[in-house]
Design an enzyme around this catalytic site. Structure first.
Site, PDB file in Angstrom:
ATOM      1  N   HIS A   1       0.836  -1.209   0.000  1.00 35.35           N
ATOM      2  CA  HIS A   1       0.000   0.000   0.000  1.00 35.35           C
ATOM      3  C   HIS A   1       0.872   1.261   0.000  1.00 35.35           C
ATOM      4  O   HIS A   1       0.594   2.219  -0.738  1.00 35.35           O
ATOM      5  CB  HIS A   1      -0.935   0.012   1.204  1.00 35.35           C
ATOM      6  CG  HIS A   1      -1.871  -1.149   1.257  1.00 35.35           C
ATOM      7  ND1 HIS A   1      -2.688  -1.390   2.340  1.00 35.35           N
ATOM      8  CD2 HIS A   1      -2.125  -2.139   0.364  1.00 35.35           C
ATOM      9  CE1 HIS A   1      -3.402  -2.495   2.107  1.00 35.35           C
ATOM     10  NE2 HIS A   1      -3.073  -2.954   0.924  1.00 35.35           N
TER      11      HIS A   1
ATOM     12  N   HIS B   1      -8.948  -2.507  -5.430  1.00 34.72           N
ATOM     13  CA  HIS B   1      -7.865  -2.759  -4.473  1.00 34.72           C
ATOM     14  C   HIS B   1      -6.858  -3.759  -5.040  1.00 34.72           C
ATOM     15  O   HIS B   1      -5.655  -3.662  -4.747  1.00 34.72           O
ATOM     16  CB  HIS B   1      -8.407  -3.263  -3.139  1.00 34.72           C
ATOM     17  CG  HIS B   1      -7.331  -3.308  -2.099  1.00 34.72           C
ATOM     18  ND1 HIS B   1      -6.930  -2.196  -1.394  1.00 34.72           N
ATOM     19  CD2 HIS B   1      -6.518  -4.326  -1.685  1.00 34.72           C
ATOM     20  CE1 HIS B   1      -5.936  -2.513  -0.595  1.00 34.72           C
ATOM     21  NE2 HIS B   1      -5.667  -3.803  -0.746  1.00 34.72           N
TER      22      HIS B   1
ATOM     23  N   ASP C   1      -2.889  -3.163  -5.235  1.00 40.44           N
ATOM     24  CA  ASP C   1      -1.842  -4.106  -4.843  1.00 40.44           C
ATOM     25  C   ASP C   1      -0.857  -4.348  -5.982  1.00 40.44           C
ATOM     26  O   ASP C   1       0.363  -4.418  -5.759  1.00 40.44           O
ATOM     27  CB  ASP C   1      -2.473  -5.442  -4.437  1.00 40.44           C
ATOM     28  CG  ASP C   1      -3.067  -5.427  -3.034  1.00 40.44           C
ATOM     29  OD1 ASP C   1      -2.777  -4.490  -2.264  1.00 40.44           O
ATOM     30  OD2 ASP C   1      -3.825  -6.365  -2.715  1.00 40.44           O
TER      31      ASP C   1
ATOM     32  N   HIS D   1      -0.107 -11.413  -4.859  1.00 43.40           N
ATOM     33  CA  HIS D   1       1.264 -10.989  -4.598  1.00 43.40           C
ATOM     34  C   HIS D   1       2.290 -12.002  -5.110  1.00 43.40           C
ATOM     35  O   HIS D   1       3.328 -11.613  -5.648  1.00 43.40           O
ATOM     36  CB  HIS D   1       1.457 -10.759  -3.105  1.00 43.40           C
ATOM     37  CG  HIS D   1       0.563  -9.706  -2.541  1.00 43.40           C
ATOM     38  ND1 HIS D   1       0.592  -8.399  -2.982  1.00 43.40           N
ATOM     39  CD2 HIS D   1      -0.398  -9.769  -1.584  1.00 43.40           C
ATOM     40  CE1 HIS D   1      -0.310  -7.696  -2.298  1.00 43.40           C
ATOM     41  NE2 HIS D   1      -0.923  -8.506  -1.462  1.00 43.40           N
TER      42      HIS D   1
END
Length: 284
Positions: A80, A235, A239, A262
């Site tokens: 973030h 969101h 990311d 991720h």
């Protein structure tokens, strides 16, 4: 010539870490041109508190957040803050923490942007460079897939398809104004059904209805905190922007993600840099 950027003065904030639940004090400070974004654990013994460059090749874990490590020191959930730095074009920054993660603040990137802007953004006497993707790169892990495609303007596409969430897609052209308006406010999210198990693994101990959109079988529990109908896919793009910032410079490319996270994002950068013929470094 576009110049590198840092902040004008140190700025500090204290808050709760998302996974450990600890109270963490964070100070952001200017850094010299070419230093990059560096994290420092001030709570560790000398020798373990080594500076950790925010780079893809320092990523050691990607479970529910991007974790970087060097010299035995780790910092987690950096995506973030990295996205906020990307949104403001900040290239050089020292991030000092007395705990294992930055404070989660509002669970978005906008709160980090506001903090950085309160310190003031300053140009440095050094040229800014970019990494231009010249050949398509794709990685896949199970149903997850992510690609970087050649493009002169950074852009992001993401297709979200989670059980319990209606399919969402978004195509986003990356500019500072677009990022602030469309992506930075999007909060992290999670499922209440998974919370107990996560906390037994010492994860999500700092998650709350103030910083996280919580879902149950009926939908979003804390709808008063929801900022967009499609906040979840926004969101996921946030990311991805934070993870792609671990390239160490602006990526001139189009990112496309399908059910990726991720782990896939980090694998994508590792695949890109594994072949020097897939990219070139250009002065902006």
């Amino acid at each position: 010539m576009t110049r590198r950027k840092t902040i004008k003065a140190p700025v500090s904030v204290t808050g709760t870490a998302l996974h450990s639940g600890a109270t963490v004090a964070m100070t952001l400070s200017p850094a010299a041109p070419g230093r990059g974004i560096v994290f420092r654990r001030t709570d560790l013994e000398v020798g373990l508190g080594a500076d950790i460059p925010a780079r893809f090749d320092r990523v050691c874990e990607t479970r529910l957040g991007t974790v970087i490590e060097q010299g035995g020191a780790r910092v987690g959930v950096i995506e973030h803050l990295m996205a906020a730095c990307a949104g403001l074009g900040i290239d050089d920054l020292l991030v000092e923490l007395d705990g294992p993660e930055p404070p989660i603040l509002n669970g978005d990137a906008l709160s980090y942007m506001a903090l950085l802007e309160s310190a003031g953004v300053a140009e440095q006497d050094a040229p800014r460079t970019a990494i231009r993707v010249v050949k398509p790169v794709t990685v896949a892990q199970g149903e997850a897939r992510a690609s970087l495609l050649p493009a002169e303007t950074p852009s992001y596409f993401y297709a979200l398809d989670y059980p319990g969430i209606a399919r969402q897609e978004m195509d986003f052209v990356f500019t500072r104004a677009n990022f602030r308006r469309e992506i930075a406010p999007a909060r992290t999210f999670g499922f209440l059904s998974e919370l107990e198990a996560l906390r037994k693994m010492n994860l999500a101990r700092g998650a709350s209805l103030e910083n996280t959109l919580a879902l149950d079988e009926s939908g979003v529990v804390n709808r008063d905190r929801q900022r967009f109908p499609d906040e979840f896919v926004r969101h996921k793009i946030l990311d991805a922007i934070g993870d792609m910032a671990l390239a160490g410079a602006l990526l001139l490319a189009r990112f496309e993600g399908h059910k990726s996270g991720h782990a896939t994002n980090n694998a994508l950068l590792r695949a890109l840099f594994a072949d020097p013929g897939q990219f070139e470094v250009a002065e902006l």
